[in-house]
Design a protein around this motif. Sequence first.
Motif, PDB file in Angstrom:
ATOM      1  N   LEU A 167      -0.135   6.801  -8.386  1.00 54.20           N
ATOM      2  CA  LEU A 167      -0.376   6.389  -7.057  1.00 54.20           C
ATOM      3  C   LEU A 167       1.119   5.469  -6.600  1.00 54.20           C
ATOM      4  O   LEU A 167       1.627   5.881  -5.805  1.00 54.20           O
ATOM      5  CB  LEU A 167      -0.896   4.950  -7.000  1.00 54.20           C
ATOM      6  CG  LEU A 167      -1.677   4.963  -4.605  1.00 54.20           C
ATOM      7  CD1 LEU A 167      -1.501   6.628  -4.698  1.00 54.20           C
ATOM      8  CD2 LEU A 167      -2.276   3.984  -4.627  1.00 54.20           C
ATOM      9  N   CYS A 168       2.104   4.490  -7.868  1.00 57.53           N
ATOM     10  CA  CYS A 168       2.977   3.909  -8.281  1.00 57.53           C
ATOM     11  C   CYS A 168       4.331   4.471  -7.866  1.00 57.53           C
ATOM     12  O   CYS A 168       5.046   4.175  -7.646  1.00 57.53           O
ATOM     13  CB  CYS A 168       3.036   3.078  -9.211  1.00 57.53           C
ATOM     14  SG  CYS A 168       2.994   4.037 -10.256  1.00 57.53           S
ATOM     15  N   LEU A 169       4.101   6.233  -8.322  1.00 58.96           N
ATOM     16  CA  LEU A 169       4.953   6.810  -7.698  1.00 58.96           C
ATOM     17  C   LEU A 169       4.870   7.258  -6.548  1.00 58.96           C
ATOM     18  O   LEU A 169       6.717   6.793  -5.874  1.00 58.96           O
ATOM     19  CB  LEU A 169       5.027   8.275  -8.396  1.00 58.96           C
ATOM     20  CG  LEU A 169       4.863   9.176  -9.981  1.00 58.96           C
ATOM     21  CD1 LEU A 169       4.040  10.038 -10.012  1.00 58.96           C
ATOM     22  CD2 LEU A 169       6.677   8.145 -10.426  1.00 58.96           C
ATOM     23  N   PHE A 170       4.535   6.211  -5.981  1.00 57.51           N
ATOM     24  CA  PHE A 170       4.479   7.145  -4.426  1.00 57.51           C
ATOM     25  C   PHE A 170       5.737   5.630  -3.940  1.00 57.51           C
ATOM     26  O   PHE A 170       6.137   5.301  -2.092  1.00 57.51           O
ATOM     27  CB  PHE A 170       3.208   6.543  -3.284  1.00 57.51           C
ATOM     28  CG  PHE A 170       3.112   8.598  -3.913  1.00 57.51           C
ATOM     29  CD1 PHE A 170       2.508   8.749  -5.010  1.00 57.51           C
ATOM     30  CD2 PHE A 170       3.529   9.488  -2.634  1.00 57.51           C
ATOM     31  CE1 PHE A 170       2.029  10.437  -4.931  1.00 57.51           C
ATOM     32  CE2 PHE A 170       2.838  10.637  -2.820  1.00 57.51           C
ATOM     33  CZ  PHE A 170       2.518  11.037  -3.799  1.00 57.51           C
ATOM     34  N   ASP A 171       4.752   4.383  -3.664  1.00 59.57           N
ATOM     35  CA  ASP A 171       5.200   3.310  -3.533  1.00 59.57           C
ATOM     36  C   ASP A 171       5.980   2.134  -3.997  1.00 59.57           C
ATOM     37  O   ASP A 171       6.216   1.173  -4.055  1.00 59.57           O
ATOM     38  CB  ASP A 171       4.883   2.859  -1.654  1.00 59.57           C
ATOM     39  CG  ASP A 171       3.295   2.409  -2.919  1.00 59.57           C
ATOM     40  OD1 ASP A 171       2.679   2.356  -4.134  1.00 59.57           O
ATOM     41  OD2 ASP A 171       2.793   2.156  -2.398  1.00 59.57           O
ATOM     42  N   GLY A 172       5.362   2.167  -5.200  1.00 56.02           N
ATOM     43  CA  GLY A 172       6.325   1.830  -6.683  1.00 56.02           C
ATOM     44  C   GLY A 172       5.167   0.275  -6.397  1.00 56.02           C
ATOM     45  O   GLY A 172       5.171  -0.815  -6.922  1.00 56.02           O
ATOM     46  N   GLY A 173       4.120   0.743  -5.766  1.00 53.13           N
ATOM     47  CA  GLY A 173       2.959  -1.327  -5.781  1.00 53.13           C
ATOM     48  C   GLY A 173       2.675  -0.984  -6.941  1.00 53.13           C
ATOM     49  O   GLY A 173       2.590  -0.309  -8.184  1.00 53.13           O
TER      50      GLY A 173
END
Lengths: 232, 232
Positions: B84-90
């Motif tokens: 998921l962090c690939l999408f928003d760096g979150g």
Amino acid sequence: MVVTPQLLKTFPLLSGLPDATLDDVAAQSSVRKAARRAIVLNAGQNEEQICFLFEGRLQGVDFTIDGREVGLYFVEPGEFCGELCLFDGGSQPEFVMALTPSVIVSIPLNTMHELLKKHPELFATVSAKVAGHVRKMTFQRSLLGLPNIAQRVCCQLWMLVPEKDKEKEEAHIRNPPTHMEIAIMLNISRETVTRVFQSLQNRQIVKRDGTSLLVVTQVSVLRDYAEGKQEL
Amino acid sequence: MVVTPQLLKTFPLLSGLPDATLDDVAAQSSVRKAARRAIVLNAGQNEEQICFLFEGRLQGVDFTIDGREVGLYFVEPGEFCGELCLFDGGSQPEFVMALTPSVIVSIPLNTMHELLKKHPELFATVSAKVAGHVRKMTFQRSLLGLPNIAQRVCCQLWMLVPEKDKEKEEAHIRNPPTHMEIAIMLNISRETVTRVFQSLQNRQIVKRDGTSLLVVTQVSVLRDYAEGKQEL
DNA sequence: CGTCCTGTGTGACTGCAATCACCCCGCGTC
DNA sequence: GACGCGGGGTGATTGCAGTCACACAGGACG
């Protein structure tokens, strides 16, 4: 109705695009009105459109096999929904329904695809939105795990407190969801929500101001309830 | 331990990549073992890695504010998680925990980003996975809305029936989750799951075959229960 | 003005799942 | 073999939230 580029510019996602592009997109888009409780997007179908909300309020809802309504998220003016099919061409997972009479701008899936190809910076925004959606759902899921119902309601209420008010002692929640809407989101009955609210009002933690404003008078106490530090 | 390109090739997502690229990625990756109930990815942290499961079984879990465990999804060998962090760096929204001793290959976030930039076709796969995840969560959420507990269990069980067996009269579920794991996913107590299983076994709808195999002997009946056409 | 509808407030009742307490079994390992 | 442990099985009890039924307020609207 005709979609003007000016209309499209009101949406944060599109506001930075060049006029020529917007003209193009506008020509392929359409506007429509949705009455209260009208279905905007159907679950299980390839909806082939991305919906931008201009006015009103939408809610993502699902239905259980036995017909119960399940509330998932809200869509506020300026936001969009139905973007998931951009990622895998699959069908819309949940219904989107108008909570109040709403005005919706629809951009066809293909147009949107072209747009994203030409403007990868938009892609990042859309990706981030989906990622945020996953985070929200995860959180919502953990809410449903709370065995204490009052705490669940307080958590949801805490979620609705605007970020800027979370540190203050008084917070305003504009256009709060109805008890029924909260009940649907939290998987509890409407009466139970009412009872929790009564309890909160008796302790003067929240009060209502007309139908469209809910005032949290003791934000920190609400947070304590939400975090389970105090029992209601 | 050293990551070889051959190891990376065992993962469907990466199997089509040229050898040179795989050499590169392998050099920056690492393998590790995780014991039962070991935490693989931490919630709320910027994990900066994508985890590929080589061996074992993982589960995405969250914890409610009051400490209850909430089961979200499983990761099987060949799959990956933490994307998921690939999408928003979150940050990582939920914990990922090893259900059985597992072997995990970690690719750093940056390496993965570079890889996706160079090979957009992978991006589609990852996007589709996230989209699929959203769909699954939506469905799982609708499961939790079911007021009838037995039905909830049957639905979950129905989910576990392999696609290829859904039309047959007998289905095999390999390595079924424990009652406790099911209970956590469905937000009910372990005893209740046991009682439902007892009831299903008495009616000879399912039977156990050792610890690692659950046989559904009357698939269509299970489906009827899941869909609420029959009451347990 | 009356009517309709939505949203909210409240009491009584009850059913069902959580909880607790305990059991057994199989397996790994010391 | 003894032990601990994870997993499953079961009865008794209880409390809490769902359900039902109804009341009431306020807004929209003809």
